[in-house]
Design a protein around this motif. Structure first.
Motif: not given
Length: 502
Positions: A328, A388, A420, A423
């Protein structure tokens, strides 16, 4: 040599074959570029390393299994043409382009990459009618009148005759035109690949305890018994899905992949214990630091196999979280330059900028897929980035006011990106805390015994956890890495890994 050593040799050979001089000519002429012949037992990963090499060198890969080809599909179909020679008219037989060579040209056109590897597997198992044409191909790199394009390195593979009754031995004349690499099964070499591929931890801990069960082929009896690296890898994917769907794992399932009755029975028994230890040892609670006190006492008294299994269970629970986090993070870093460009492109709407980015990413993805060098990691990165873009579109569509303002539209996309990032950053304390609890438990239960060595080594050689630790650190890791001198013990291994990346 093992499969990783073979990979190094092939990668170096491809690199020097593609090296050019100051005039753009290949420093080793195409005629002198010997095809590589990789010979080894079935299922040890010969095909897998070819994809890795292509991805690492940024070139294309075309793979064919030659047992599926007839003389017509490999050489091309005959057709009659009318020719004139010295005022005489003749009918002449020509051949259409070989399916194999035409696929190489298709790959060049679709991927935009002009250099690559043509990998022909089971080269020594072709039919009698195709064998003479294959010998010509190995010598002249052509089927009939059609040559493999310059810039394409030929790598072949085959099984020794003791493993495959249809295999034939090449004569000295043929072998003298090849670079021959003989490969033997090696668990430690495969294990590094297995960790990167996220092979089921039950398989790895089972094989850590029973290394001799990693590979074996008995081709002498009527009932053939065999266990291969390919079998373990395919079983791994099945086990994960069976666990997700709560299907029972039994010997009937295992024996479909592990074709040795003894090893299949022993793995089923071990897997049952593995699942029992997973429940008994409160693995999630250990990583939160909330496990019961008697769990630690039981771990202290456990035998070697149980200790190794518990260590494997803890890594199984933590490593996927680290891997997802690092993937990620990599995807978000790749998106950042596009967002900066989008912010400055005031003459292009944000929606159009997103469309251009989507088109670019999809084009790159298609080219990599066409080239045959797309890794699973990179595929997940593209999937994350495209997801995204879709989410950003949805956000823009729901807020019509942004249509009139580039600044407002970009702010909406930036807000989604920042969410994001936040997160992802929120995962860091959770993962680092789990690492601290992991080291604390192993320290209290096992001290700096072999289990701690296994833990530190596993975290060191796994590319995702190694990257995480280098970036965010872990006091327990650094403490025992230094005390156990894991770096020194793994120096030779890490140097080999680095060589493979060059």
């Amino acid at each position: 040599m093992n499969i990783q050593e073979a990979k190094t040799q092939i990668k170096r050979a491809v690199t020097i074959y593609l090296a050019k001089d100051e005039y753009g000519e290949y420093r080793i002429s195409v005629e002198k570029q010997r095809p590589i012949f990789l010979v080894g037992a079935p299922g040890i990963g010969k095909t897998a390393i070819m994809a890795q090499i292509a991805e690492e060198l940024g070139i294309s890969l075309v793979s064919y299994s030659m047992t599926h080809h007839t003389r017509q599909s490999a050489l091309g179909l005959p057709f009659i043409t009318h020719r004139s020679f010295q005022d005489q008219e003749y009918d002449v037989t020509n051949y259409t382009m070989s399916e194999i060579i035409s696929t190489v040209y298709d790959t060049i056109q679709e991927s935009g990459i002009k250099e690559g590897i043509l990998f022909l597997d089971e080269i020594n198992c072709v039919s009698e009618t195709l064998a003479p044409s294959m010998l010509q191909f190995l010598q002249y790199k052509s089927f009939g009148k059609h040559r493999v394009p310059d810039g394409w390195v030929i790598v072949t593979a085959g099984n020794p005759t003791e493993y495959n009754r249809s295999a034939r031995e090449f004569d000295v004349v043929t072998l003298d035109r090849l670079k021959v690499l003989e490969v033997s099964p090696d668990y430690e070499a495969w294990k590094y690949y297995a960790k990167k591929k996220d092979i089921h931890r039950a398989i790895l801990t089972f094989l850590d305890i029973r290394k001799d069960d990693f590979y074996g082929v008995d081709n002498t009896s009527e009932t053939k018994h065999y266990v291969t690296a390919r079998g373990w890898e395919d079983l791994s994917e099945t086990l994960k899905l069976y666990e997700e769907m709560d299907y029972p794992v039994d010997e009937t399932l295992i024996s479909q992949y592990i074709r040795s009755p003894r090893i299949a029975r022993e793995f089923v028994t071990y897997y049952s214990l593995y699942e029992k230890y997973k429940a008994d040892y409160q693995i999630p609670e250990i990583l939160k630091g909330t496990e019961d006190r008697d769990i630690q006492e039981r771990a202290k008294k456990a035998g070697f196999d149980e200790r190794l299994t518990v260590t494997g269970l803890l890594l199984e629970a933590l490593q996927p979280r680290i891997r997802k986090h690092m993937e990620k993070e990599a995807a978000l870093k790749e998106l950042l330059p596009y967002l900066r460009e989008m912010k400055g492109s005031v003459h292009i709407s944000v929606h159009d900028s997103l469309q251009n980015l989507k088109d670019q990413l999809e084009r790159e993805l298609e080219q990599k897929e066409a080239a045959g060098n797309l890794t699973t990691d990179h595929h997940r990165n593209y999937a994350y980035e495209l997801n995204f873009i879709r989410k950003a579109w949805d956000a823009l569509d729901q807020d019509r006011e942004t249509d009139e303002s580039h600044e407002k539209a970009f702010a909406l996309v930036k807000e989604l990106y920042d969410t994001r990032v936040e997160e992802m950053q929120n995962e860091i304390p959770e993962i680092s805390g789990a690492l601290d609890h992991l080291f604390s438990f192993v320290e209290r239960a096992y001290g700096d015994d072999n289990e701690m060595l296994v833990l530190v080594t596993e975290l060191t050689v796994n590319p995702y956890s190694a990257s995480y630790l280098a970036q965010y650190g872990c006091e327990g890791y650094y403490k025992y890495n230094q005390r156990l001198m894991v770096f020194e013990r793994n120096k030779e291994l890490m140097e080999e890994i680095n060589r493979l990346k060059k």
